[in-house]
Design a protein around this motif. Structure first.
Motif, PDB file in Angstrom:
ATOM      1  N   MET A   1     -10.503 -12.061  -2.948  1.00 29.43           N
ATOM      2  CA  MET A   1      -9.506 -11.935  -4.000  1.00 29.43           C
ATOM      3  C   MET A   1      -9.748 -13.018  -5.048  1.00 29.43           C
ATOM      4  O   MET A   1     -10.121 -14.140  -4.727  1.00 29.43           O
ATOM      5  N   TRP A   3      -7.975 -14.796  -8.718  1.00 30.51           N
ATOM      6  CA  TRP A   3      -6.745 -14.910  -9.481  1.00 30.51           C
ATOM      7  C   TRP A   3      -6.831 -16.132 -10.391  1.00 30.51           C
ATOM      8  O   TRP A   3      -7.689 -16.996 -10.223  1.00 30.51           O
ATOM      9  N   ALA A  15      -9.377 -12.578   1.030  1.00 35.50           N
ATOM     10  CA  ALA A  15      -8.074 -11.928   0.948  1.00 35.50           C
ATOM     11  C   ALA A  15      -7.367 -11.888   2.298  1.00 35.50           C
ATOM     12  O   ALA A  15      -6.134 -11.881   2.357  1.00 35.50           O
ATOM     13  N   SER A 222      -4.578  -3.474  -4.027  1.00 36.93           N
ATOM     14  CA  SER A 222      -5.168  -3.856  -2.752  1.00 36.93           C
ATOM     15  C   SER A 222      -6.133  -2.748  -2.303  1.00 36.93           C
ATOM     16  O   SER A 222      -6.165  -1.663  -2.904  1.00 36.93           O
ATOM     17  N   PRO A 223      -6.909  -2.968  -1.248  1.00 42.82           N
ATOM     18  CA  PRO A 223      -7.795  -1.909  -0.748  1.00 42.82           C
ATOM     19  C   PRO A 223      -7.063  -0.630  -0.371  1.00 42.82           C
ATOM     20  O   PRO A 223      -7.660   0.439  -0.330  1.00 42.82           O
ATOM     21  N   THR A 224      -5.758  -0.726  -0.105  1.00 37.27           N
ATOM     22  CA  THR A 224      -4.968   0.465   0.225  1.00 37.27           C
ATOM     23  C   THR A 224      -4.124   0.932  -0.966  1.00 37.27           C
ATOM     24  O   THR A 224      -3.152   1.669  -0.798  1.00 37.27           O
ATOM     25  N   ASN A 225      -4.497   0.487  -2.178  1.00 35.16           N
ATOM     26  CA  ASN A 225      -3.834   0.894  -3.418  1.00 35.16           C
ATOM     27  C   ASN A 225      -2.390   0.410  -3.539  1.00 35.16           C
ATOM     28  O   ASN A 225      -1.555   1.055  -4.188  1.00 35.16           O
ATOM     29  N   MET A 228      -0.631  -5.336  -6.816  1.00 33.71           N
ATOM     30  CA  MET A 228      -0.550  -6.785  -6.703  1.00 33.71           C
ATOM     31  C   MET A 228       0.022  -7.324  -8.007  1.00 33.71           C
ATOM     32  O   MET A 228      -0.481  -7.029  -9.091  1.00 33.71           O
TER      33      MET A 228
END
Length: 246
Positions: A1, A3, A15, A222-225, A228
């Motif tokens: 990740m 930021w 992450a 995120s990887p699962t949509n 964030m």
């Protein structure tokens, strides 16, 4: 990740648990956004030196000196990767961010030849995002009231949606674009279908409570949509000034 912190410095960490945390940019560089390369080894960032113009850079995810992509006196913004990582799509920022002069078009930079080309019909658009499958480029109108979609093969733009829009993000399967409808009631994050333009709210930022929050930044998926969201915190103090004392 990856930021940016409150001082606009770029960081990255794993992450899963936040380990391997590294500050990627120096204190002299202000970073606005960053996008991962398809292979996860680099980031394309929009940043500027103090009192400088916004520029696009590439930086290694392991650290190192950011490499500027262009050497111009104009603002360049919103770098994003092609599906194979060989090209960068970018735009020019709106006047409200940097008093940009000249035309506002979407351009593509070939990283091997360092040649740029303008996407046909892209005048008046900004904030481009290339889909993971390489088929589409999404962008916003300068008034941020329309989401536009470019068919890379057919060289054709169409309006995908009409709403206040910021920070478009593609789903991993390239079937949806997520946007922050920042001026709409409840400030939702909307999931927009690429085929028919239908919109589905997936998050309501007006209920995302945080003490001292002045606004929110939709930073990605995120990887699962899952959206964030980064909270911008503001504080205020009152002062008096005695004009009779020096």
């Amino acid at each position: 990740m990856a930021w940016t912190d409150i001082q606009e410095k770029l960081w990255r960490a794993r992450a899963l648990d936040g380990s391997d945390k590294v500050q990627l940019t120096s204190d002299s560089l202000e970073v606005f956004l960053a996008h991962w390369s398809p292979d996860g080894k680099q980031l394309a960032i929009m940043a500027k030196e103090h009192n400088g113009v916004w520029q696009n850079y590439i930086i290694d995810a392991a650290g190192g000196k950011p490499e500027p992509l262009l050497h111009e006196a104009r603002n360049a913004a919103d770098p994003g990767w092609s599906a194979d990582g060989s090209k960068i799509v970018f735009g020019r920022e709106p006047d409200l961010m940097g008093k940009e002069t000249g035309s506002h078009t979407i351009q593509i930079l070939d990283l091997a030849t360092h040649q740029t080309e303008t996407v046909p019909g892209s005048e008046g658009l900004f904030s481009p995002r290339w889909s993971p499958d390489g088929r589409w480029i999404a962008a916003l109108t300068l008034d941020q009231k329309s989401l536009m979609l470019y068919d890379v093969a057919a060289h054709h733009w169409r309006q995908l949606g009409s709403t206040s829009a910021a920070d478009p993000v593609w789903s991993r399967d390239s079937k949806f674009i997520y946007i922050h409808a920042f001026q709409a009631d409840m400030e939702p994050i909307l999931k927009v279908n690429v085929l028919d333009g239908s919109m589905q709210p997936v998050a309501d930022l007006s209920s995302f409570q945080s003490a001292g929050a002045v606004n929110y930044f939709f930073g990605g998926l995120s990887p699962t949509n899952l959206p964030m969201v980064q909270t911008h915190i503001g504080t205020g103090n009152l002062y008096t000034l005695d004009l009779n004392q020096r």
